[in-house]
Every structure is written in structure tokens, then in C-alpha cells.
Design a protein around this motif. Structure first.
Motif, PDB file in Angstrom:
ATOM      1  N   ASP A   1       6.809   4.050   6.124  1.00  0.00           N
ATOM      2  CA  ASP A   1       6.609   4.601   4.774  1.00  0.00           C
ATOM      3  C   ASP A   1       6.030   6.013   4.835  1.00  0.00           C
ATOM      4  OD1 ASP A   1       7.601   2.312   3.607  1.00  0.00           O
ATOM      5  OD2 ASP A   1       5.627   1.455   3.189  1.00  0.00           O
ATOM      6  N   LEU A   2       5.135   6.241   5.778  1.00  0.00           N
ATOM      7  CA  LEU A   2       4.534   7.568   5.933  1.00  0.00           C
ATOM      8  C   LEU A   2       5.511   8.568   6.530  1.00  0.00           C
ATOM      9  CD1 LEU A   2       1.012   6.578   7.319  1.00  0.00           C
ATOM     10  CD2 LEU A   2       1.438   7.730   5.148  1.00  0.00           C
ATOM     11  N   GLY A   3       6.469   8.077   7.303  1.00  0.00           N
ATOM     12  CA  GLY A   3       7.461   8.951   7.916  1.00  0.00           C
ATOM     13  C   GLY A   3       6.936   9.759   9.085  1.00  0.00           C
ATOM     14  N   ILE A   4       5.819   9.351   9.661  1.00  0.00           N
ATOM     15  CA  ILE A   4       5.183  10.191  10.670  1.00  0.00           C
ATOM     16  C   ILE A   4       5.960  10.230  11.988  1.00  0.00           C
ATOM     17  CG2 ILE A   4       2.866  10.052   9.699  1.00  0.00           C
ATOM     18  CD1 ILE A   4       2.226   7.827  11.674  1.00  0.00           C
ATOM     19  N   PHE A   5       6.753   9.192  12.274  1.00  0.00           N
ATOM     20  CA  PHE A   5       7.529   9.172  13.511  1.00  0.00           C
ATOM     21  C   PHE A   5       8.999   9.505  13.276  1.00  0.00           C
ATOM     22  CE2 PHE A   5       3.851   6.635  14.819  1.00  0.00           C
ATOM     23  CZ  PHE A   5       3.619   7.111  16.103  1.00  0.00           C
TER      24      PHE A   5
ATOM     25  N   GLY B   1       3.717  -1.342  11.515  1.00  0.00           N
ATOM     26  CA  GLY B   1       4.987  -0.642  11.657  1.00  0.00           C
ATOM     27  C   GLY B   1       5.602  -0.192  10.340  1.00  0.00           C
ATOM     28  N   PRO B   2       5.737  -1.094   9.335  1.00  0.00           N
ATOM     29  CA  PRO B   2       6.319  -0.664   8.058  1.00  0.00           C
ATOM     30  C   PRO B   2       5.517   0.434   7.367  1.00  0.00           C
ATOM     31  CG  PRO B   2       6.353  -3.059   8.242  1.00  0.00           C
ATOM     32  CD  PRO B   2       5.526  -2.546   9.382  1.00  0.00           C
ATOM     33  N   ARG B   3       4.222   0.477   7.576  1.00  0.00           N
ATOM     34  CA  ARG B   3       3.397   1.519   6.955  1.00  0.00           C
ATOM     35  C   ARG B   3       3.617   2.868   7.632  1.00  0.00           C
ATOM     36  NH1 ARG B   3      -1.852  -2.480   6.077  1.00  0.00           N
ATOM     37  NH2 ARG B   3      -0.622  -3.974   4.841  1.00  0.00           N
ATOM     38  N   PHE B   4       3.800   2.849   8.943  1.00  0.00           N
ATOM     39  CA  PHE B   4       4.182   4.085   9.625  1.00  0.00           C
ATOM     40  C   PHE B   4       5.528   4.586   9.092  1.00  0.00           C
ATOM     41  CE2 PHE B   4       1.711   3.030  13.776  1.00  0.00           C
ATOM     42  CZ  PHE B   4       0.539   3.487  13.204  1.00  0.00           C
TER      43      PHE B   4
ATOM     44  N   MET C   1       0.836  -1.193   0.000  1.00  0.00           N
ATOM     45  CA  MET C   1       0.000   0.000   0.000  1.00  0.00           C
ATOM     46  C   MET C   1       0.873   1.245   0.000  1.00  0.00           C
ATOM     47  SD  MET C   1      -3.011  -0.935   2.725  1.00  0.00           S
ATOM     48  CE  MET C   1      -4.149  -2.292   2.446  1.00  0.00           C
ATOM     49  N   GLY C   2       0.543   2.209  -0.844  1.00  0.00           N
ATOM     50  CA  GLY C   2       1.282   3.454  -0.874  1.00  0.00           C
ATOM     51  C   GLY C   2       0.402   4.596  -0.388  1.00  0.00           C
ATOM     52  N   PHE C   3       0.928   5.422   0.497  1.00  0.00           N
ATOM     53  CA  PHE C   3       0.156   6.515   1.059  1.00  0.00           C
ATOM     54  C   PHE C   3       0.930   7.814   0.899  1.00  0.00           C
ATOM     55  CE2 PHE C   3      -0.777   2.755   3.757  1.00  0.00           C
ATOM     56  CZ  PHE C   3      -2.097   2.558   3.387  1.00  0.00           C
ATOM     57  N   ASP C   4       0.200   8.898   0.714  1.00  0.00           N
ATOM     58  CA  ASP C   4       0.789  10.216   0.594  1.00  0.00           C
ATOM     59  C   ASP C   4       0.030  11.140   1.544  1.00  0.00           C
ATOM     60  OD1 ASP C   4       1.686  12.717  -0.049  1.00  0.00           O
ATOM     61  OD2 ASP C   4       1.339  12.546  -2.204  1.00  0.00           O
ATOM     62  N   LEU C   5       0.711  11.646   2.563  1.00  0.00           N
ATOM     63  CA  LEU C   5       0.028  12.458   3.567  1.00  0.00           C
ATOM     64  C   LEU C   5      -0.648  13.682   2.968  1.00  0.00           C
ATOM     65  CD1 LEU C   5       2.318  12.477   6.738  1.00  0.00           C
ATOM     66  CD2 LEU C   5       0.157  11.280   6.387  1.00  0.00           C
TER      67      LEU C   5
END
Length: 250
Positions: free
Chosen positions: A84-88, A79-82, A1-5
């Protein structure tokens, strides 16, 4: 899954709120719910309005976490999705180290509160099983110091305006991120009702980002059991040896 904030920002809210409707799949949701519900009974803390699990442990009275890894099932998928988002990325530990698992039955909720200074100012909440409406309140006046959530670590209660300023509908399988101004300047709570009403594009801030708008076009829905996974980074962490010294151990 790819996400873009940038594409999932809740534009109707002050800066710092993001909503991803399809964060986990239905199969992943089923697996996570099974992991939560099959936990041994001592893992649950029964509160007056809900029950919860605290991973890896509750914070100490001075809001310190005893260093211990989160269980694999809480981080292997999410965890890997967080990451990818770079939120932390800017958090001290660059990943969540603490998770609250809350179970809400119909009619249960939580009073308006803030998560407080024990955590890096970002909360990432995954909702499972059923949708819920969050009420967002403006703070009013100075902090009153009325207490903290005993198992959550630091959720100080603060004087607030009497009515919510915003409402967010979080669907099952979705991710809600709040950070920055949304974390520091507002309180959030869940009303103790069996039915959420007055739902629509004029009342729900993230309406344009919902996956299943048709389910709420009647303006209401009957609540069902909801499980939330709340990921945060505790700022102060101590190793076991230091904790024993702190507690007076020999």
C-alpha cells in the motif's frame, strides 16, 4: 490501515526518512513477538552484543541470496502494508526478500554501520516490544573496508564523525523507513546503554511524529527488551541449482 508517506516524512532529516508510529496493532505485535520468541534455538545466531534470526537464510560471501520464500508470519500482516505504501515498487523484486530479526536486551546495541550495496537502498524496520534510539552519523573520509556484519550480508563499517548528527526514537509498533540519501550517506547505530537520555523535541528528529510523547517528557527511559524486524530487498538472488554449481556441487 491507510498510510500516506507525505504525512510521515521526518522533515528534520535529509530526504529519505519516514516514521509511522502505529504500523502494527498491539494484538499484531503480541503475535509477532510470540512467533519470534518461539522459533527453535538453531534459528538464533548469538553475537557478542545481541542475538538474531536471518530469514530465509544468510547471504553468501558474495552477497547473494538463495531463492526461498519468507515465512508467512513475516509477510501476511506487514507485506500488504508495504505494498500500500509502495516503498518497494522500484526495487528489483518489488517486495522485501530478506528479513533480519534482532533482539536487543537492555545495555545491548550495534556499532555505527551502513547496510551496503548488497541491498536495494531502502530499509524498512518494524520495532516490537520496546522503544529504542538510533544514532545517525555522518560519514567522514573514504571507506576504510574494515569488515562486514557476518550474518547480515553487507553492513560495511566506514569512517565517521565522532558524535551523532541526528537521533531517531523508534517506538514499539512503529515503522521506520530510510532510503536514498539517508541510506547511502549516513551510518546508523544503537548505543550500548541501559537508559536512553536527553530525549526531547530539540534532540529527537521525529519527535512530532511520536505516538506517546508523554512517556519521554522526563527526558529519559529505561530500556527493555526490543525486537526489530528489518526488511530489505537483496539485489542478487540465485536458484538452488545455480547455488550448487557456485558452491562446487555435482
Amino acid at each position: 490501515m491507510g498510510f500516506d508517506l507525505d504525512t510521515v516524512r521526518v522533515s528534520a532529516l535529509p530526504d529519505g526518512a519516514f516514521y509511522i508510529s502505529d504500523f502494527v496493532t498491539e494484538d499484531e505485535e503480541d503475535w509477532l513477538v510470540q512467533k519470534v520468541t518461539s522459533a527453535p534455538l538453531p534459528r538464533w545466531t548469538q553475537l557478542s552484543h545481541r542475538r538474531l534470526q536471518t530469514w530465509p537464510s544468510a547471504l553468501t560471501k558474495n552477497n547473494t541470496l538463495l531463492a526461498s520464500p519468507l515465512p508467512t508470519w513475516l509477510v501476511s500482516t506487514i507485506g500488504p502494508r508495504f505494498k500500500d505504501l509502495g516503498i518497494f515498487n522500484d526495487a528489483p523484486h518489488q517486495a522485501p526478500n530478506h528479513v533480519l530479526v534482532n533482539e536487543y536486551q537492555p545495555g545491548q546495541g550495534i556499532m555505527p554501520h551502513e547496510d551496503g550495496a548488497a541491498y536495494y537502498p531502502l530499509v524498512a524496520t518494524v520495532s516490537l516490544g520496546a522503544p529504542i534510539v538510533f544514532d545517525i552519523y555522518e560519514k567522514y573520509g573514504p571507506e576504510q573496508g574494515q569488515g562486514q556484519e557476518s550474518t547480515g550480508g553487507a553492513a560495511a563499517q566506514t569512517a565517521r564523525k565522532p558524535k551523532p548528527k541526528y537521533r531517531i526514537l523508534q517506538e514499539r509498533r512503529s515503522l521506520l523507513i530510510t532510503r536514498g540519501e539517508m541510506y547511502t550517506d549516513f551510518l546508523h547505530g544503537i548505543a550500548e546503554v541501559t537508559k536512553d537520555e536527553e530525549l526531547g523535541p530539540d534532540s529527537i528528529c521525529n519527535w512530532n511524529l511520536l505516538r506517546e510523547k508523554e512517556a519521554y517528557r522526563g527526558g529519559w527511559y529505561e530500556r527493555k527488551t526490543r525486537i526489530s524486524l528489518t526488511y530489505r530487498d537483496v539485489l542478487h538472488v540465485t536458484k538452488a541449482g545455480n547455488a550448487m554449481k557456485f558452491l562446487g556441487g555435482r
